[in-house]
Design an enzyme around this catalytic site. Structure first.
Site, PDB file in Angstrom:
ATOM      1  CG  ASP A 270      -1.786   1.204   1.342  1.00  0.00           C
ATOM      2  OD1 ASP A 270      -2.653   1.369   0.468  1.00  0.00           O
ATOM      3  OD2 ASP A 270      -1.603   2.005   2.290  1.00  0.00           O
ATOM      4  CD  GLU A 307      -2.319   2.847  -3.382  1.00  0.00           C
ATOM      5  OE1 GLU A 307      -3.361   3.454  -3.667  1.00  0.00           O
ATOM      6  OE2 GLU A 307      -2.055   2.462  -2.223  1.00  0.00           O
TER       7      GLU A 307
END
Length: 619
Positions: A270, A307
């Protein structure tokens, strides 16, 4: 000092030949003891080692036992805390840890070697809302649906232990512990084994840029955070300041555990742009080094997907090109350009995107902003990624962020008409990138996916509520933001599996099935060669032709995002073109089928809001 052992986890509590080995990093403690729930008045002291580690070997702690750590602080205070490397938190984020033997699970996937990254057709899901049961067992019951759809890899939103039973997972505070309400560590191991038996790879979303606020006791153990840098969630995790070795080892151990002990195939990391590390060896590069070594040892290929909001190919460039070596990354800009082309209002971060021209650029370049001026950011932004292969980019028409961070959590099915949903599917699944679906997308799920939490700290609940209200203050005309703490908000976000058998929902599911099947058998689509790609557009209209090829096979993907029929000419590379897919055909809920075959130079009338797929003779 802790040394990374590829063959087993060292941090926390681990079992070997009826003995428990306990290793805790607490460099600022003056002493550390183990408290076993069955005998809490008999603390077992750990022995201090180099570089802030404490160690104990004992036969008194057994799998299934509840335990805590007693921290002797320098000021004389003693604190009872859960294990920061706990594998199981049956009593929640504030309660005792539960000892778990990772090696006890009987795996049945010895022949599973994984699938190549370029073969990934991803399906992102949230365990709690994917099934009525809301756990790993409920997910297992729906795996055959995913197999029949043609999915090759499921991507689980974070499962690290979070407060309560309802959360997206990004508030986790025990990176090693598997959420107890989902089924705990054994439940996850069983799920992965079931997935592999059905030919599905498993991607796990992990969060290494921050820890959640509730149940976060890391500061009691040591300098897990640094004041040198700040993130949207507070002080950054300490990857390069004093005492950072222990923190780095902690997260490297976490990565290796998922791959080795849970047989996870890939990690989705993330928001890596929020990881602050300015040391000589970036933590991502070090994680990649250990992942590569583990893959050699296990014979299984493990992937790292990130990401990133930076449009910087250094994250996915190989180490010998001075990159961090990540295997792939999400491409939000493809999503943004696609949604604006489909009619999304260009406000907020969408204001940077002009629709078709930027979508065309993303088909070619992945990044839209690759060294050009961004009006929204008010600066020149990004670098080109021209040499990175298509398999390094993950694209989608919706995901948990893009749906759930809308005030009302509307999915595409709530914002676009049925015909446009098929166009979006064609754009994603015919792209030269790795496609990802968001749960329920394949049948036009109408329930929203909302932001939800179940914090036990009332002041934190109030802060979350007020934060959501402030974030959407300009949307007051659309009503109030749903209460994140309410169980109703969570329940409204669950999938409606009964829709699969109804009308347009069933039709769209069959459409996705057929399109994925075509992708799998058409080399011109599944070979992700970004160099073998051309595009043409209709001037002043939202209509695009994507032309891809591999060896003798060519495919033409026509995407008409406009409300009017558009005219395009068949290319001359091949003399004859055969139709593979037609979203406007009656079988897919349309009203008129396009020609079954066309010759080079013929004009094709592309119906409004439609997707057409043609191929050369060589299929």
């Amino acid at each position: 000092m802790s040394t990374i052992d590829l063959s087993k986890r060292r941090i926390g509590v681990n079992f070997s030949e009826q003995q428990a080995e306990v290793l805790v990093w607490a460099p600022q403690a003056s002493g550390l003891s183990l408290l076993i729930a069955q005998d809490p008045d008999q603390p077992l002291p750990l022995t201090q080692q180099e570089h802030g580690y404490w160690y104990l070997e004992t036969d008194q702690l057994k799998p299934g036992d509840a335990y805590q750590l007693l921290i002797h602080q320098q000021q004389g205070e003693r604190l009872k805390r859960p294990d920061p490397a706990s594998l199981s938190q049956h009593e929640g984020v504030h309660g005792a840890s539960t000892a778990y033997d990772l090696s006890a699970f009987q795996w049945t996937d010895a022949t599973w070697k994984g699938i190549p990254l370029e073969a990934y057709i991803l399906y992102e899901l949230h365990v709690g809302t994917f099934s009525a049961a809301g756990d790993f067992a409920g997910l297992e019951h729906q795996l055959d649906h995913l197999v029949s759809l043609g999915i090759t890899a499921i991507e689980l939103m974070p499962v690290a232990q979070f407060p309560g039973n309802r959360n997206w997972g990004y508030d986790g505070v025990y990176p090693f512990a598997v959420q107890s309400s989902y089924g705990g560590p054994q439940g996850l191991q069983h799920l992965v084994g079931c997935c592999h038996a059905k030919g599905l790879a498993v991607v796990l979303d992990v969060v290494y840029n921050h820890m959640g606020p509730e149940g976060n006791y890391f500061d009691d153990f040591g300098p897990y955070f640094t004041e040198k840098y700040h993130t949207p969630w507070g002080n950054a995790i300490n990857f390069d300041d004093e005492w950072s070795d222990g923190v780095r080892h902690y997260f490297i151990e976490n990565v290796l555990m998922w791959f080795r002990d849970f047989h996870i195939d890939a990690l989705r990391m993330d928001a890596v742009h929020a990881i602050k590390d300015f040391g000589s060896l970036h933590i991502l590069e070090e994680i990649k080094s250990y992942t590569r070594k583990l893959s050699v040892k296990t014979g299984r290929q493990h992937y790292l997907i990130v990401e990133s909001d930076l449009n910087d190919p250094k994250y996915i460039d190989p180490e010998h090109h001075y990159g961090y070596g990540m295997d792939a990354q999400w491409i939000d800009e493809f999503h943004h350009a696609l949604r604006v082309t489909a009619g999304q209002e260009p406000t907020g971060y969408y204001s940077d995107f002009n629709g078709l021209a930027h979508l065309e650029k993303s088909f070619h370049d992945a990044y839209v902003y690759d060294g050009i001026y961004s009006p929204h950011r008010k600066k020149t932004f990004g670098r080109p990624a021209t040499e990175n292969p298509g398999k390094q980019f993950v694209v989608f028409s919706q995901n948990h962020d893009q749906v759930g961070n809308r005030m009302l959590g509307e999915r595409s099915a709530n914002l676009l008409d049925f015909s446009m949903l098929k166009v979006l599917a064609g754009a994603v699944l015919c792209s030269p990138y790795l496609p990802m679906l968001f749960m329920g997308e394949e049948w036009a799920e109408s329930n929203p996916f909302l932001y939800f939490v179940s914090h036990g700290d009332e002041s934190l609940v109030t802060a979350v509520r007020e934060g959501r209200k402030a974030e959407f203050a300009s949307f007051h005309a659309s009503g109030a933001a749903p209460d994140p703490q309410s169980e109703e908000t969570f329940m409204r976000s669950k999938l409606q599996w009964e829709l699969l058998k109804k009308g347009d929902h069933a039709c769209l599911f069959s459409f996705y099935q057929s399109l994925i099947a075509i992708r799998k058998k058409s080399a011109a689509i599944y070979e992700l060669n970004r160099k073998h790609l051309k595009t043409e557009t209709v001037p002043d209209a939202r209509c695009l032709m994507l032309h891809r090829w591999h060896e003798e096979q060519h495919i033409l993907c026509f995407l008409n995002f406009s409300d009017d029929e558009q005219q395009m000419r068949m290319p001359s590379e091949k003399p004859y073109w055969k139709k593979l897919m037609d979203s406007n055909a009656p079988e897919w809920g349309g009203n008129k089928a396009s020609p079954q075959s066309l010759e080079a130079g013929n004009l094709l009338q592309v119906p409004a809001s439609s997707f057409l797929l043609y191929t050369s003779k060589h299929v």
